[in-house]
Write a protein that holds these residues in place. Structure first.
Motif, short mmCIF file in Angstrom:
data_model
loop_
_atom_site.label_atom_id
_atom_site.label_comp_id
_atom_site.label_asym_id
_atom_site.label_seq_id
_atom_site.Cartn_x
_atom_site.Cartn_y
_atom_site.Cartn_z
N TYR A 154 0.84 -1.21 0.00
CA TYR A 154 0.00 0.00 0.00
C TYR A 154 0.87 1.26 0.00
CZ TYR A 154 -3.04 3.67 1.81
OH TYR A 154 -3.72 4.85 2.00
N ASP A 155 1.86 1.30 0.89
CA ASP A 155 2.75 2.48 0.96
C ASP A 155 3.49 2.68 -0.35
OD1 ASP A 155 2.00 3.00 3.56
OD2 ASP A 155 3.75 2.04 4.46
N GLY A 156 3.94 1.59 -0.95
CA GLY A 156 4.66 1.69 -2.21
C GLY A 156 3.81 2.26 -3.32
N CYS A 157 2.54 1.86 -3.36
CA CYS A 157 1.62 2.39 -4.36
C CYS A 157 1.44 3.89 -4.19
CB CYS A 157 0.27 1.66 -4.25
SG CYS A 157 -1.02 2.30 -5.33
N CYS A 158 1.22 4.32 -2.96
CA CYS A 158 1.05 5.75 -2.70
C CYS A 158 2.30 6.54 -3.08
CB CYS A 158 0.74 5.98 -1.22
SG CYS A 158 -0.86 5.32 -0.68
N ASN A 159 3.45 6.02 -2.70
CA ASN A 159 4.70 6.72 -2.98
C ASN A 159 4.94 6.83 -4.48
OD1 ASN A 159 7.95 6.32 -3.41
ND2 ASN A 159 7.47 7.71 -1.73
N GLU A 160 4.70 5.74 -5.20
CA GLU A 160 4.93 5.75 -6.66
C GLU A 160 3.98 6.72 -7.35
OE1 GLU A 160 6.86 3.88 -10.20
OE2 GLU A 160 7.37 4.37 -8.13
N PHE A 161 2.71 6.72 -6.92
CA PHE A 161 1.74 7.62 -7.54
C PHE A 161 2.17 9.08 -7.37
CE2 PHE A 161 -1.93 10.44 -7.21
CZ PHE A 161 -2.60 10.18 -8.39
N TRP A 162 2.41 9.48 -6.13
CA TRP A 162 2.71 10.89 -5.89
C TRP A 162 4.08 11.28 -6.42
CZ3 TRP A 162 -1.20 13.79 -5.30
CH2 TRP A 162 -2.34 13.33 -4.63
N TRP A 163 5.08 10.41 -6.26
CA TRP A 163 6.42 10.77 -6.72
C TRP A 163 6.48 10.96 -8.23
CZ3 TRP A 163 10.88 12.67 -5.35
CH2 TRP A 163 11.96 12.55 -6.22
N CYS A 164 5.90 10.04 -8.97
CA CYS A 164 6.04 10.09 -10.43
C CYS A 164 5.25 11.22 -11.07
CB CYS A 164 5.65 8.74 -11.04
SG CYS A 164 6.88 7.44 -10.70
N LEU A 165 4.34 11.82 -10.32
CA LEU A 165 3.66 13.00 -10.84
C LEU A 165 4.62 14.17 -11.08
CD1 LEU A 165 0.32 12.97 -8.85
CD2 LEU A 165 0.55 12.91 -11.34
N ASN A 166 5.72 14.20 -10.31
CA ASN A 166 6.68 15.29 -10.56
C ASN A 166 7.31 15.15 -11.94
OD1 ASN A 166 9.90 15.05 -10.40
ND2 ASN A 166 9.03 13.32 -9.27
N ASN A 167 7.50 13.90 -12.39
CA ASN A 167 8.04 13.68 -13.74
C ASN A 167 7.05 14.13 -14.81
OD1 ASN A 167 10.41 12.45 -12.72
ND2 ASN A 167 9.33 10.51 -12.49
N VAL A 168 5.77 13.85 -14.58
CA VAL A 168 4.74 14.27 -15.52
C VAL A 168 4.72 15.80 -15.63
CG1 VAL A 168 2.27 14.27 -16.03
CG2 VAL A 168 3.34 12.23 -15.04
N ALA A 169 4.75 16.46 -14.46
CA ALA A 169 4.68 17.91 -14.43
C ALA A 169 5.86 18.56 -15.15
CB ALA A 169 4.60 18.40 -12.99
N LYS A 170 7.05 18.07 -14.88
CA LYS A 170 8.23 18.64 -15.54
C LYS A 170 8.17 18.47 -17.05
CE LYS A 170 11.32 16.48 -13.02
NZ LYS A 170 12.65 16.06 -12.50
N ALA A 171 7.68 17.31 -17.48
CA ALA A 171 7.58 17.07 -18.92
C ALA A 171 6.57 18.01 -19.57
CB ALA A 171 7.20 15.62 -19.19
#
Length: 287
Positions: A154-171
């Motif tokens: 569960y924690d890994g899912c939350c972390n991956e979702f929120w963290w990878c949004l920074n990559n989307v935003a920068k792109a």
């Protein structure tokens, strides 16, 4: 389109007449009592055979099943992609016919059947010339039920979702459309889908299947959540809106799952990433 009776008559008729074929069984949605029947369901068929070589030497033998619109041979593709495959043990043809029917046919030798037959809970025996198929429970989808997540999962899912949004935003700020779309849909959205599976699992006692890639989400999600889910898909020009819809939906599902399973949701990660996303959206509009 040929009827179900005609298709099964053809599939079993070919098997009965061919001494190389010793048994037939079926997997897939047609064996699932919880799936609504329609004309577009595939026939997921396995022929248990004495050997595979003669079938592969005469590739035209599949024309017995009808006029073909298109064929895919996954094992041949896998070999082309550099994967390790053994044609002597099994092989498959995915066949779409001009009348709209589709058969996903696999042939496998007895040794493979002994290894795999009891592993899939969605299995129905159709023909057994030599009594080689072991007894299996009535076909059911329990092997595909949503799995209850551990705290780490569960924690890994939350972390991956929120963290990878920074990559989307920068792109998006950099106007790197291919990267932004793939990062969002293939990574971020996949974690949203995972959390929604768990949401449904909690609601149903983890005793339902949502289907491959959430194809039964509409059946199990509350109407208002499914409407919000629809808004998480968009073209590139509306991606910022979809990102924030995803954030809203993820929060709703993740908090519910955490409360239900006595886990702790990391609200700080969410708040910090939302703040970051809003800043970059502003930057993208002013650049």
């Amino acid at each position: 389109m040929r009827s179900e009776d005609e298709m099964f008559g053809l599939i079993l008729g070919i098997a009965k007449e061919d001494e190389r074929i010793r048994a037939v069984y079926m997997n897939g949605s047609r064996t699932n009592p919880n799936v609504t029947r329609d004309n577009y369901q595939d026939y997921d068929i396995v022929y248990v055979v004495t050997e595979t070589a003669s079938f592969l030497e005469d590739r035209n033998w599949i024309e017995k099943f009808g006029e073909l619109a298109m064929v895919q041979e996954p094992d041949s593709n896998d070999l082309g992609f550099g994967m390790d495959v053994d044609y002597s043990r099994s092989y498959g043809w995915l066949m779409l016919f001009l009348d709209g029917n589709r058969i996903d046919l696999h042939i496998q030798i007895k040794e493979v059947t002994e290894e795999e037959y009891t592993l899939d809970t969605l299995t129905i025996p159709l023909l057994d010339k030599d009594n080689l198929l072991p007894a299996v429970p009535p076909s059911n989808d329990s092997g595909y039920w949503v799995k209850k997540p551990s705290k780490n999962w569960y924690d890994g899912c939350c972390n991956e979702f929120w963290w990878c949004l920074n990559n989307v935003a920068k792109a998006m700020v950099r106007d790197q459309m291919p990267y932004a779309m793939r990062m969002y849909h293939e990574t971020v959205h996949a974690e949203l889908d995972k959390m929604l599976e768990w949401y449904i699992g909690v609601q149903t006692g983890f005793k339902v299947s949502v289907g491959m890639w959430g194809k039964y989400f509409k059946k199990y999600l509350p109407g208002e959540l499914y409407e919000l889910y629809e808004l998480t898909y968009s073209d590139y020009h509306n991606l910022w809106e979809s990102v924030f819809h995803s954030c809203e939906l993820f929060h709703t599902a993740a908090v519910f799952v955490a409360d239900s399973l006595s886990y702790e949701y990391n609200q700080i990660d969410e708040e910090n990433m939302i703040r970051y996303l809003k800043k970059l959206r502003t930057d993208s509009l002013t650049s």
